[in-house]
Design an enzyme around this catalytic site. Sequence first.
Site, PDB file in Angstrom:
ATOM      1  N   ILE A 109       8.198  12.136 -17.307  1.00  0.00           N
ATOM      2  CA  ILE A 109       8.833  10.332 -17.135  1.00  0.00           C
ATOM      3  C   ILE A 109       8.501   9.248 -17.974  1.00  0.00           C
ATOM      4  O   ILE A 109       7.551   8.929 -17.834  1.00  0.00           O
ATOM      5  CB  ILE A 109       8.995  10.414 -15.466  1.00  0.00           C
ATOM      6  CG1 ILE A 109       9.289  11.076 -14.576  1.00  0.00           C
ATOM      7  CG2 ILE A 109      10.281   9.130 -16.016  1.00  0.00           C
ATOM      8  CD1 ILE A 109       9.133  10.520 -13.034  1.00  0.00           C
ATOM      9  N   CYS A 110       9.442   9.303 -19.322  1.00  0.00           N
ATOM     10  CA  CYS A 110       9.347   7.623 -19.731  1.00  0.00           C
ATOM     11  C   CYS A 110       9.539   6.587 -18.907  1.00  0.00           C
ATOM     12  O   CYS A 110      11.430   6.863 -19.281  1.00  0.00           O
ATOM     13  CB  CYS A 110       9.911   8.543 -21.439  1.00  0.00           C
ATOM     14  SG  CYS A 110      10.130   6.851 -22.520  1.00  0.00           S
TER      15      CYS A 110
END
Length: 222
Positions: free
Chosen positions: A84-85
């Site tokens: 996840i960014c």
Amino acid sequence: MQRASRLKRELQLLATEPPPGITCWQDTHRDDLRAQILGGANTPYEKGVFKLEVVIPERYPFEPPQIRFLTPIYHPNIDSAGRICLDILKLPPKGAWRPSLSIATVLTSIQLLMSEPNPDDPLVADVSSEFKYNKPLFLRNARQWTEKHARPSREVRCSCGPDLAAAAAADPDADEEEAPGSLPEASDSEARDPAQKRKARQPGGAEKKFCPDVEGVCPGSS
């Protein structure tokens, strides 16, 4: 010691006052946590059930939890390995994690990211471009992934005889408890092209169709 007491307090709060659409619990077979986020209404993830792995580092809360999706999701800020960014998953100066934040705060932020992708800070360039320049195609692909990977199966398999199986199948609205399942490895082609659709997998011999998993590691600071 601080990690243990802080984690115990947070898990108690998550059990008694969970954020809407979010659950989190201790994995019975390992030290990690598991979380579940329900897809938001009016998004392509609606009615989807998304499982996540939550790893709490030894220096927590001075280091952020390491979180990744176990359920595949078509999203510009989440790659095929579930990474996840999100800024609060990284330490400063490149990130925004603070010891005052909590697991519940991070999961709520991930839930918001699902509803409001950030295509200007993508983890998957192809999906981000699709989101920005061909929104109908993005929505269609995201819905298809949700239907394939995140929808609890209504198929009923029962070894107790045709009569009971038929009775169970006759009630499609009956509540089902989603069982955990094994998750597939991410292929090289998927890693190179996260926007590529995956072929549907046939359900195994368990009672229900399980959400597949993708093995991977959390992203480093970028």
